[in-house]
Scaffold this active site. Structure first.
Site, PDB file in Angstrom:
ATOM      1  N   LYS A  93       0.854  -1.195   0.000  1.00 55.93           N
ATOM      2  CA  LYS A  93       0.000   0.000   0.000  1.00 55.93           C
ATOM      3  C   LYS A  93       0.880   1.231   0.000  1.00 55.93           C
ATOM      4  O   LYS A  93       1.815   1.339   0.808  1.00 55.93           O
ATOM      5  CB  LYS A  93      -0.887  -0.001   1.261  1.00 55.93           C
ATOM      6  CG  LYS A  93      -1.833   1.181   1.323  1.00 55.93           C
ATOM      7  CD  LYS A  93      -3.082   0.934   0.505  1.00 55.93           C
ATOM      8  CE  LYS A  93      -3.849   2.182   0.163  1.00 55.93           C
ATOM      9  NZ  LYS A  93      -3.368   2.860  -1.076  1.00 55.93           N
ATOM     10  N   LYS A 129       5.324   1.609  -2.992  1.00 59.06           N
ATOM     11  CA  LYS A 129       5.291   2.971  -3.537  1.00 59.06           C
ATOM     12  C   LYS A 129       5.581   2.892  -5.022  1.00 59.06           C
ATOM     13  O   LYS A 129       6.233   1.955  -5.476  1.00 59.06           O
ATOM     14  CB  LYS A 129       6.382   3.816  -2.856  1.00 59.06           C
ATOM     15  CG  LYS A 129       6.193   5.294  -3.031  1.00 59.06           C
ATOM     16  CD  LYS A 129       5.254   5.840  -1.983  1.00 59.06           C
ATOM     17  CE  LYS A 129       4.942   7.295  -2.188  1.00 59.06           C
ATOM     18  NZ  LYS A 129       4.262   7.865  -1.005  1.00 59.06           N
ATOM     19  N   ASP A 169       0.005  10.732  -4.564  1.00 58.56           N
ATOM     20  CA  ASP A 169       1.138  11.361  -3.881  1.00 58.56           C
ATOM     21  C   ASP A 169       1.374  12.656  -4.671  1.00 58.56           C
ATOM     22  O   ASP A 169       0.435  13.137  -5.324  1.00 58.56           O
ATOM     23  CB  ASP A 169       2.368  10.432  -3.907  1.00 58.56           C
ATOM     24  CG  ASP A 169       3.441  10.833  -2.907  1.00 58.56           C
ATOM     25  OD1 ASP A 169       3.328  10.493  -1.727  1.00 58.56           O
ATOM     26  OD2 ASP A 169       4.422  11.525  -3.298  1.00 58.56           O
ATOM     27  N   THR A 212      -4.364  13.612   5.085  1.00 58.08           N
ATOM     28  CA  THR A 212      -2.946  13.773   5.457  1.00 58.08           C
ATOM     29  C   THR A 212      -2.759  15.088   6.226  1.00 58.08           C
ATOM     30  O   THR A 212      -2.122  15.121   7.288  1.00 58.08           O
ATOM     31  CB  THR A 212      -2.036  13.731   4.218  1.00 58.08           C
ATOM     32  OG1 THR A 212      -2.430  12.635   3.395  1.00 58.08           O
ATOM     33  CG2 THR A 212      -0.583  13.589   4.597  1.00 58.08           C
ATOM     34  N   SER A 381      -6.777   5.859   3.547  1.00 56.79           N
ATOM     35  CA  SER A 381      -6.801   4.957   2.391  1.00 56.79           C
ATOM     36  C   SER A 381      -7.198   3.547   2.835  1.00 56.79           C
ATOM     37  O   SER A 381      -7.968   2.866   2.159  1.00 56.79           O
ATOM     38  CB  SER A 381      -5.420   4.891   1.729  1.00 56.79           C
ATOM     39  OG  SER A 381      -5.268   5.915   0.773  1.00 56.79           O
TER      40      SER A 381
HETATM   41  N1  GLU Z   1       1.220   9.063  -0.623  1.00 57.64           N
HETATM   42  C1  GLU Z   1       0.675   9.039   0.696  1.00 57.64           C
HETATM   43  C2  GLU Z   1       1.771   8.700   1.687  1.00 57.64           C
HETATM   44  O1  GLU Z   1       2.897   9.106   1.505  1.00 57.64           O
HETATM   45  C3  GLU Z   1      -0.582   8.191   0.800  1.00 57.64           C
HETATM   46  C4  GLU Z   1      -0.477   6.774   0.363  1.00 57.64           C
HETATM   47  C5  GLU Z   1      -1.799   6.026   0.290  1.00 57.64           C
HETATM   48  O2  GLU Z   1      -2.839   6.612   0.546  1.00 57.64           O
HETATM   49  O3  GLU Z   1      -1.745   4.840  -0.041  1.00 57.64           O
HETATM   50  O4  GLU Z   1       1.573   8.085   2.692  1.00 57.64           O
END
Ligand code: GLU
Length: 449
Positions: A93, A129, A169, A212, A381
């Site tokens: 994830k 990622k 992201d 976030t 998420s």
């Molecule tokens: N990109 C975000 C992070 O750095 C969210 C990742 C997500 O929701 O899976 O945690």
């Protein structure tokens, strides 16, 4: 040197030798490895089973070509990545980042941090990622769509609701997720839970967009409450003006803080009357323009062309770096000290360099690492995945209340873990050790796989 320290030094040296061209990845490893010694001393079984080395090697790295056609008919090529880092706690994830600086080092550092961040949420998600060196700046909607479709044509082979669940992201919001979702659906049928951060019209979660930024401010609020204080009345600066920054400003203002500044890649904005967030949203979310257009409506504000916001002399209490990695160098950390900042809480991933971190520590500035303080996005998420699996949407209030509780738990766990293992308040060590402990235990119990 005790044998734990020796083991850790060797491990890090080995990574430096293997990946001399991956500075961001090595930085994330150094920050992590530098804190876990007291944990391994108490739990030598994880060292005996070499869990840390196993954790450093991603389960899988996928690198692929993304061909797409621009509006003029020219053939264009970008590189795509997905690092499926660790699945001990659940499906991989983590977000997808579209930015010209993306390369394997950047995606590996982000994926590595994501393992511990996701573990800290206490939700069933592993770490991953992805992204591309595609630059969305100046691209038409049609170009963005064709790029997202081409990317997904390849990525769809490797993801799924129980396998790997990408999200957004930097450079990837609901629009991009929508285009990727459409392409996935065309190839594989409707799977609501294959991506998160979806638009609300089809199984996105309420409060995901805000999560976030809100989560970051909840984290700071719990920290301050712990000292019988609150963010109310505090003076705050935020870097960035994307999704994380905007909703951090919104929650900070809602809780009674005064936010005086934010920034984008063209420069920094200080408004002595307090940031007009509706205007920032209009500039950034609707018009997708540069931040200096703010001055047309607020001539009292000042725009610092090309200047990093942390480089500005200004008297404030809380710094919320929400832009990108390594935005706070050693020199800028010294400026934060001069400005009298008491708390630095990271909305971005690894915005503070290792040298800057030392400066903050020496000067007793409270530092909240991203993997704890910005975990609210990925946490919601995971709540979106839960709603998708239930086929039931939750109310905004329910998601927001869960988010607040998760941030409180992360703060308390990080604090308590640092007191237990380091004997002092150190949220970096606390977050790293608490995140690692859970993953390590899961890995050992799942055997040598
Ligand atoms: N990109 C975000 C992070 O750095 C969210 C990742 C997500 O929701 O899976 O945690």
């Amino acid at each position: 040197m005790n044998n734990v320290k020796e083991y850790l030094v060797k491990l890090e040296e080995n990574q430096r030798e293997k990946y001399p061209n991956q500075p961001e990845y090595l930085q994330a490893v150094a920050e992590f490895v530098g804190t876990v010694e007291p944990f391994l001393v108490k739990h030598p079984e994880f060292m005996e089973k070499n869990i840390l080395e196993m954790l450093l090697i991603p389960e899988r790295i996928i690198e692929f070509r993304i061909p797409w056609m621009d509006d003029k008919g020219a053939w264009r090529i970008n590189t795509g990545y997905r690092v499926q880092y660790n699945s001990a706690l659940g499906p991989y994830k983590g977000g997808m980042r579209f930015h010209p600086t993306v390369n394997q080092s950047v995606i590996k550092f982000l994926g590595f941090e994501q393992i511990f961040k996701n573990s800290l949420t206490s939700l069933p998600i592993g770490g991953g990622k992805g992204g591309s060196d595609f630059d969305p700046k100046g691209k038409s909607d049609g170009e963005i769509m064709r790029f997202c479709q081409s990317l997904m044509r390849e990525l769809q082979k490797y993801i799924g609701p129980n396998e790997d669940v990408p999200a957004g992201d930097i450079g990837v919001g609901a629009r991009e997720i929508g285009y990727m979702f459409g392409e996935y659906k065309r190839l594989n049928g409707y799977q609501a839970g294959v991506l998160t951060g979806k638009p609300l019209a089809y199984w996105g979660s309420l409060a995901r967009k805000e999560a976030t930024g809100y989560g970051l401010v909840y984290f700071v609020e719990h920290l301050l409450n712990d000292c019988n204080d609150s963010i109310k009345g505090k003076k705050v600066l935020v870097s960035g003006s994307g999704n994380v920054a905007i909703y951090a400003i919104e929650k900070a203002q809602e809780l009674g803080a005064s936010v005086y500044g934010c920034s984008d890649s063209s420069g920094s904005l200080i408004d002595p009357d307090g940031i007009d967030l509706d205007l920032i949203k209009d500039i950034k979310e609707v018009k997708r323009e540069r931040i200096n257009t703010y001055l047309e409506q607020h001539p009292n504000a000042k725009f610092y062309e090309g200047k990093n916001i942390w480089d500005i002399e200004f008297d404030y209490d809380v710094a919320l770096p929400c832009a990108t990695q390594n935005e706070i160098s050693k020199e800028l950390a010294n400026q934060l000290v001069k400005n009298g900042v008491a708390i630095v809480a990271e909305g971005a991933n690894m915005p503070t360099s290792l040298e800057a971190l030392e400066v903050l520590k020496e000067n007793k500035i409270i530092y909240c690492p991203g993997k704890a303080a910005n975990a609210g996005g990925v946490a919601v998420s995971a709540l979106e995945m839960a709603q998708n699996a239930q086929r039931l949407p939750w109310t905004f209030e329910k998601v927001d209340a869960e988010l607040n509780q998760i941030m409180k738990n992360i703060y308390e766990t990080s604090r308590q873990t640092s007191l237990e293992y380091v004997g002092e308040f150190d949220l970096v060590a606390g977050a790293n050790i608490a995140g690692f402990a859970r993953v390590a235990e899961a890995m050992v119990s799942q055997g040598l796989v």
